[in-house]
Scaffold this motif. Structure first.
Motif, mmCIF file in Angstrom:
data_model
loop_
_atom_site.group_PDB
_atom_site.id
_atom_site.type_symbol
_atom_site.label_atom_id
_atom_site.label_comp_id
_atom_site.label_asym_id
_atom_site.label_seq_id
_atom_site.Cartn_x
_atom_site.Cartn_y
_atom_site.Cartn_z
ATOM 1 N N ASP A 131 0.827 -1.208 0.000
ATOM 2 C CA ASP A 131 0.000 0.000 0.000
ATOM 3 C C ASP A 131 0.863 1.261 0.000
ATOM 4 N N CYS A 134 2.287 1.742 -3.447
ATOM 5 C CA CYS A 134 1.248 2.224 -4.363
ATOM 6 C C CYS A 134 0.910 3.689 -4.093
ATOM 7 N N PHE A 135 0.857 4.042 -2.818
ATOM 8 C CA PHE A 135 0.567 5.436 -2.450
ATOM 9 C C PHE A 135 1.671 6.363 -2.948
ATOM 10 N N TRP A 233 -6.918 0.686 -6.047
ATOM 11 C CA TRP A 233 -6.662 2.132 -6.064
ATOM 12 C C TRP A 233 -7.529 2.844 -7.096
ATOM 13 N N TYR A 236 -10.730 3.441 -5.277
ATOM 14 C CA TYR A 236 -10.589 4.569 -4.350
ATOM 15 C C TYR A 236 -10.718 5.905 -5.079
#
Length: 341
Positions: A131, A134-135, A233, A236
């Protein structure tokens, strides 16, 4: 006793910070500002909350499916629904006790399936490492897509700081800044001296992330794993973008702007428990970049936060009931089987 005290102080600090951010974001609101925010909530088109909730549920399903793949190399095969319920229960717990949800979901699964809590905590570390990667990638993409807006805002901030420095450049103020700077250097040198290079906590964090990402190679279906991660994602971003349509003033915002909101909102969630106070404030400050008034920005931030909070708590309660009813049914079945034999 010492550990309990430290944990208690950490929780109190986290919620104290959230309370401060809430106060800071509303302490200068005038009666007209409050009226504008109330009017924004009154005129909001709440029909768009429905697809946002659906997308949030889909994101949980994607996370549960991905977690199932990370657990597979351990030799355990918890069913998808158990992982989904455990995940949702953990997210609900995180709203009240920071990071407690990670341990709770691992404990719930370990009680029902042949895998230890320690092993499951390892899978959560892998998940969080991915995560974080990816962020970081999303933040870099956002930086280049919305560079013009970010650059203009950065210049505005630096000019404001320079002006404040110019207006408050008395000897005492300068001495205060120098003291803070020296304290930061002293704290860094103390930590570096106390811990060797291998033990220094920043190196430990990066090493843990690297080890977590390296272990992804053991998942059984790598293409599916990548698809689940990317879709997570994407969902999101879509949820944030659809939320923009709830307010007339934000309905024109692009999906690129939604990506910026997702990045800033995620930072808010990291700062405070469940993003309480910090998430709406981060959204408000981000929307200022796009000429959205501070009142609309704050109202929109709180709307998004409340939708996520209510979703998390509602589905957390559902997960708790489902897991407990299954546990009771399993216990009754075992008792009935033992009685017959």
């Amino acid at each position: 006793m010492k550990t309990i005290l430290i944990k208690t102080l950490q929780i109190l600090f986290a919620f104290g910070l959230a309370a401060f951010i809430i106060w800071w974001s509303i302490h200068e609101l005038t009666a007209q500002d409050k009226a504008d925010i109330q009017l924004a909530f009154t005129n909001a088109n709440y029909i768009y909350v429905i697809p946002v909730i659906i997308l949030l549920f889909i994101s949980n399903c994607l996370r549960a499916g991905r977690w199932q793949q990370i657990i597979a190399p351990l030799g355990a095969k918890p069913p998808f629904k158990d992982l989904l319920f455990g995940l949702m229960l953990g997210y609900a717990a995180n709203q009240f006790i920071p990071r407690a949800g990670e341990l709770l979901r691992c404990t719930v699964i370990a009680k029902k399936h042949p895998v230890t809590v320690a092993q499951l905590v390892g899978t959560v570390i892998i998940e969080r490492s991915l995560d974080l990667l990816c962020f970081a990638i999303l933040a870099i993409i956002v930086f280049f897509i919305e560079y013009t807006q970010i650059h203009a805002y950065a210049i505005e901030i630096f000019q404001g700081v320079a002006l404040k420095w110019q207006n408050n450049s008395s000897p005492l103020v300068i001495l205060g800044y120098l003291c803070i700077f020296m304290l930061l250097i002293a704290a860094y040198r103390f930590l570096k001296k106390r811990y060797s290079k291998k033990q220094f906590f920043l190196f430990k964090i990066f090493r843990g992330i690297a080890e977590g990402l390296a272990s992804i190679k053991h998942v059984p279906n790598k293409p599916l794993f990548i698809i689940q991660t990317v879709l997570l994602w994407v969902v999101y971003i879509l949820a944030t973008w659809l939320g923009c349509f709830a307010f007339t003033e934000t309905a024109h915002l692009s999906i690129g702007t939604a990506m910026v909101l997702l990045v800033s909102g995620t930072l808010g969630i990291i700062i405070a428990p469940g993003g309480l106070g910090a998430y709406p404030y981060a959204i408000q400050k981000t929307l200022v970049l796009y000429s959205i008034t501070k009142n609309i920005g704050l109202a929109f931030g709180w709307l998004l936060w409340m939708v996520q909070f209510l979703f998390t708590i509602t589905f957390g309660i559902i997960a708790f009931i489902a897991l407990n009813s299954k546990t009771k049914a399993h216990a009754q079945h075992k008792h009935h089987t033992a009685k017959n034999t």
